[in-house]
Design a protein around this motif. Structure first.
Motif, PDB file in Angstrom:
ATOM      1  N   ALA A  18       0.828  -1.212   0.000  1.00 32.81           N
ATOM      2  CA  ALA A  18       0.000   0.000   0.000  1.00 32.81           C
ATOM      3  C   ALA A  18       0.862   1.261   0.000  1.00 32.81           C
ATOM      4  O   ALA A  18       0.552   2.223  -0.715  1.00 32.81           O
ATOM      5  CB  ALA A  18      -0.931  -0.002   1.202  1.00 32.81           C
ATOM      6  N   ILE A  19       1.937   1.274   0.754  1.00 34.57           N
ATOM      7  CA  ILE A  19       2.802   2.460   0.779  1.00 34.57           C
ATOM      8  C   ILE A  19       3.486   2.652  -0.569  1.00 34.57           C
ATOM      9  O   ILE A  19       3.599   3.783  -1.062  1.00 34.57           O
ATOM     10  CB  ILE A  19       3.822   2.367   1.937  1.00 34.57           C
ATOM     11  CG1 ILE A  19       3.089   2.539   3.265  1.00 34.57           C
ATOM     12  CG2 ILE A  19       4.920   3.410   1.792  1.00 34.57           C
ATOM     13  CD1 ILE A  19       3.942   2.325   4.488  1.00 34.57           C
ATOM     14  N   SER A  32      -3.833   8.912 -11.834  1.00 31.06           N
ATOM     15  CA  SER A  32      -3.633   7.730 -11.000  1.00 31.06           C
ATOM     16  C   SER A  32      -4.948   7.161 -10.473  1.00 31.06           C
ATOM     17  O   SER A  32      -4.974   6.583  -9.394  1.00 31.06           O
ATOM     18  CB  SER A  32      -2.720   8.079  -9.827  1.00 31.06           C
ATOM     19  OG  SER A  32      -3.353   9.004  -8.975  1.00 31.06           O
ATOM     20  N   LYS A  33      -6.032   7.295 -11.207  1.00 28.49           N
ATOM     21  CA  LYS A  33      -7.342   6.852 -10.712  1.00 28.49           C
ATOM     22  C   LYS A  33      -7.376   5.348 -10.437  1.00 28.49           C
ATOM     23  O   LYS A  33      -7.880   4.906  -9.411  1.00 28.49           O
ATOM     24  CB  LYS A  33      -8.439   7.224 -11.707  1.00 28.49           C
ATOM     25  CG  LYS A  33      -9.807   6.875 -11.204  1.00 28.49           C
ATOM     26  CD  LYS A  33     -10.902   7.421 -12.068  1.00 28.49           C
ATOM     27  CE  LYS A  33     -12.224   7.022 -11.476  1.00 28.49           C
ATOM     28  NZ  LYS A  33     -13.271   7.951 -11.727  1.00 28.49           N
ATOM     29  N   GLY A  34      -6.821   4.545 -11.339  1.00 28.88           N
ATOM     30  CA  GLY A  34      -6.791   3.101 -11.130  1.00 28.88           C
ATOM     31  C   GLY A  34      -5.948   2.709  -9.935  1.00 28.88           C
ATOM     32  O   GLY A  34      -6.327   1.826  -9.152  1.00 28.88           O
ATOM     33  N   LEU A  35      -4.811   3.372  -9.768  1.00 27.61           N
ATOM     34  CA  LEU A  35      -3.970   3.092  -8.605  1.00 27.61           C
ATOM     35  C   LEU A  35      -4.669   3.502  -7.313  1.00 27.61           C
ATOM     36  O   LEU A  35      -4.546   2.822  -6.295  1.00 27.61           O
ATOM     37  CB  LEU A  35      -2.638   3.839  -8.719  1.00 27.61           C
ATOM     38  CG  LEU A  35      -1.594   3.230  -9.634  1.00 27.61           C
ATOM     39  CD1 LEU A  35      -0.370   4.123  -9.699  1.00 27.61           C
ATOM     40  CD2 LEU A  35      -1.201   1.854  -9.162  1.00 27.61           C
ATOM     41  N   HIS A  36      -5.389   4.604  -7.371  1.00 27.68           N
ATOM     42  CA  HIS A  36      -6.098   5.072  -6.180  1.00 27.68           C
ATOM     43  C   HIS A  36      -7.161   4.055  -5.762  1.00 27.68           C
ATOM     44  O   HIS A  36      -7.340   3.781  -4.564  1.00 27.68           O
ATOM     45  CB  HIS A  36      -6.721   6.436  -6.463  1.00 27.68           C
ATOM     46  CG  HIS A  36      -7.107   7.187  -5.227  1.00 27.68           C
ATOM     47  ND1 HIS A  36      -7.527   8.479  -5.253  1.00 27.68           N
ATOM     48  CD2 HIS A  36      -7.150   6.841  -3.925  1.00 27.68           C
ATOM     49  CE1 HIS A  36      -7.813   8.890  -4.042  1.00 27.68           C
ATOM     50  NE2 HIS A  36      -7.594   7.896  -3.212  1.00 27.68           N
ATOM     51  N   MET A  37      -7.861   3.486  -6.722  1.00 25.70           N
ATOM     52  CA  MET A  37      -8.871   2.472  -6.390  1.00 25.70           C
ATOM     53  C   MET A  37      -8.200   1.204  -5.851  1.00 25.70           C
ATOM     54  O   MET A  37      -8.718   0.570  -4.926  1.00 25.70           O
ATOM     55  CB  MET A  37      -9.718   2.153  -7.617  1.00 25.70           C
ATOM     56  CG  MET A  37     -10.567   3.322  -8.093  1.00 25.70           C
ATOM     57  SD  MET A  37     -11.586   4.055  -6.803  1.00 25.70           S
ATOM     58  CE  MET A  37     -12.788   2.787  -6.585  1.00 25.70           C
ATOM     59  N   LEU A  39      -5.402   1.147  -4.245  1.00 28.06           N
ATOM     60  CA  LEU A  39      -4.948   1.518  -2.908  1.00 28.06           C
ATOM     61  C   LEU A  39      -6.090   1.422  -1.901  1.00 28.06           C
ATOM     62  O   LEU A  39      -5.880   0.969  -0.772  1.00 28.06           O
ATOM     63  CB  LEU A  39      -4.369   2.930  -2.932  1.00 28.06           C
ATOM     64  CG  LEU A  39      -3.732   3.446  -1.655  1.00 28.06           C
ATOM     65  CD1 LEU A  39      -2.584   2.536  -1.220  1.00 28.06           C
ATOM     66  CD2 LEU A  39      -3.224   4.858  -1.860  1.00 28.06           C
ATOM     67  N   ARG A  40      -7.279   1.792  -2.304  1.00 29.91           N
ATOM     68  CA  ARG A  40      -8.426   1.684  -1.404  1.00 29.91           C
ATOM     69  C   ARG A  40      -8.739   0.228  -1.056  1.00 29.91           C
ATOM     70  O   ARG A  40      -9.149  -0.079   0.064  1.00 29.91           O
ATOM     71  CB  ARG A  40      -9.642   2.368  -2.013  1.00 29.91           C
ATOM     72  CG  ARG A  40      -9.505   3.877  -1.993  1.00 29.91           C
ATOM     73  CD  ARG A  40     -10.650   4.571  -2.643  1.00 29.91           C
ATOM     74  NE  ARG A  40     -10.502   6.013  -2.514  1.00 29.91           N
ATOM     75  CZ  ARG A  40     -11.117   6.891  -3.272  1.00 29.91           C
ATOM     76  NH1 ARG A  40     -11.952   6.475  -4.216  1.00 29.91           N
ATOM     77  NH2 ARG A  40     -10.927   8.169  -3.091  1.00 29.91           N
ATOM     78  N   LEU A  41      -8.517  -0.674  -2.000  1.00 23.39           N
ATOM     79  CA  LEU A  41      -8.661  -2.099  -1.701  1.00 23.39           C
ATOM     80  C   LEU A  41      -7.640  -2.531  -0.649  1.00 23.39           C
ATOM     81  O   LEU A  41      -7.971  -3.265   0.284  1.00 23.39           O
ATOM     82  CB  LEU A  41      -8.485  -2.929  -2.974  1.00 23.39           C
ATOM     83  CG  LEU A  41      -8.428  -4.443  -2.779  1.00 23.39           C
ATOM     84  CD1 LEU A  41      -9.765  -4.969  -2.290  1.00 23.39           C
ATOM     85  CD2 LEU A  41      -8.012  -5.122  -4.059  1.00 23.39           C
ATOM     86  N   MET A  80      -2.943   9.261   3.980  1.00 28.26           N
ATOM     87  CA  MET A  80      -2.668   8.842   2.605  1.00 28.26           C
ATOM     88  C   MET A  80      -3.803   9.270   1.686  1.00 28.26           C
ATOM     89  O   MET A  80      -3.573   9.809   0.591  1.00 28.26           O
ATOM     90  CB  MET A  80      -2.472   7.321   2.545  1.00 28.26           C
ATOM     91  CG  MET A  80      -1.204   6.843   3.207  1.00 28.26           C
ATOM     92  SD  MET A  80      -1.151   5.060   3.504  1.00 28.26           S
ATOM     93  CE  MET A  80      -0.972   4.430   1.868  1.00 28.26           C
ATOM     94  N   GLU A  81      -5.014   9.057   2.137  1.00 28.48           N
ATOM     95  CA  GLU A  81      -6.183   9.425   1.342  1.00 28.48           C
ATOM     96  C   GLU A  81      -6.274  10.947   1.177  1.00 28.48           C
ATOM     97  O   GLU A  81      -6.568  11.440   0.086  1.00 28.48           O
ATOM     98  CB  GLU A  81      -7.446   8.860   2.003  1.00 28.48           C
ATOM     99  CG  GLU A  81      -8.688   8.988   1.183  1.00 28.48           C
ATOM    100  CD  GLU A  81      -8.702   8.156  -0.078  1.00 28.48           C
ATOM    101  OE1 GLU A  81      -9.520   8.470  -0.960  1.00 28.48           O
ATOM    102  OE2 GLU A  81      -7.901   7.209  -0.209  1.00 28.48           O
ATOM    103  N   MET A  82      -6.010  11.692   2.241  1.00 26.65           N
ATOM    104  CA  MET A  82      -6.068  13.152   2.159  1.00 26.65           C
ATOM    105  C   MET A  82      -5.032  13.699   1.183  1.00 26.65           C
ATOM    106  O   MET A  82      -5.317  14.624   0.416  1.00 26.65           O
ATOM    107  CB  MET A  82      -5.874  13.772   3.547  1.00 26.65           C
ATOM    108  CG  MET A  82      -7.033  13.573   4.481  1.00 26.65           C
ATOM    109  SD  MET A  82      -8.560  14.311   3.890  1.00 26.65           S
ATOM    110  CE  MET A  82      -8.184  16.027   4.039  1.00 26.65           C
TER     111      MET A  82
END
Length: 122
Positions: A18-19, A32-37, A39-41, A80-82
């Motif tokens: 995750a990091i 980075s939309k796909g990476l962000h999703m 990361l949420r997983l 991380m999310e912020m």
């Protein structure tokens, strides 16, 4: 649930991945939309494995420290999310980077120091 708590390797693997994904997504910016999703997983996996370790940690007489570590982990995920959301909106996020680093240090220190964690600080 024993496979979640028999060793800490699953939890460590999830937060390391995750990091790495977080740093890559933060460097990529808006694309980075796909990476962000993804990361949420990994946030969910971190919380599940961390929660299982937290419940196991209650068997030791250090419940409050495990609670602080759990809270620190949630705060790391929040920072991380912020950082990613504010970066996407082109808002300043320096404070959140600093808070991310501070909470990550505290959480890693507690994780390595407590009895269930790896003994790197011995």
């Amino acid at each position: 649930m024993n496979f979640l708590t028999s060793q800490t390797h699953l939890h460590i693997t999830t937060w390391v991945v995750a990091i790495v994904i977080f740093l890559i997504a933060a460097l990529m910016g808006k694309q980075s939309k796909g990476l962000h999703m993804t990361l949420r997983l990994f946030y969910i996996l971190i919380i599940i494995t961390g929660g299982a370790l937290f419940i196991k940690g209650m068997d030791y007489n250090m419940g409050m420290l495990y609670g602080f570590k759990f809270l620190g982990g949630i705060l790391v995920i929040g920072m991380m999310e912020m950082v990613l959301v504010r970066k996407k909106k082109n808002k300043p996020n320096g404070l959140f980077w600093i808070l991310f680093a501070v909470f990550l240090f505290i959480t890693l220190y507690l994780g390595f120091k407590l009895p269930i964690g790896q003994n790197f600080l011995a």
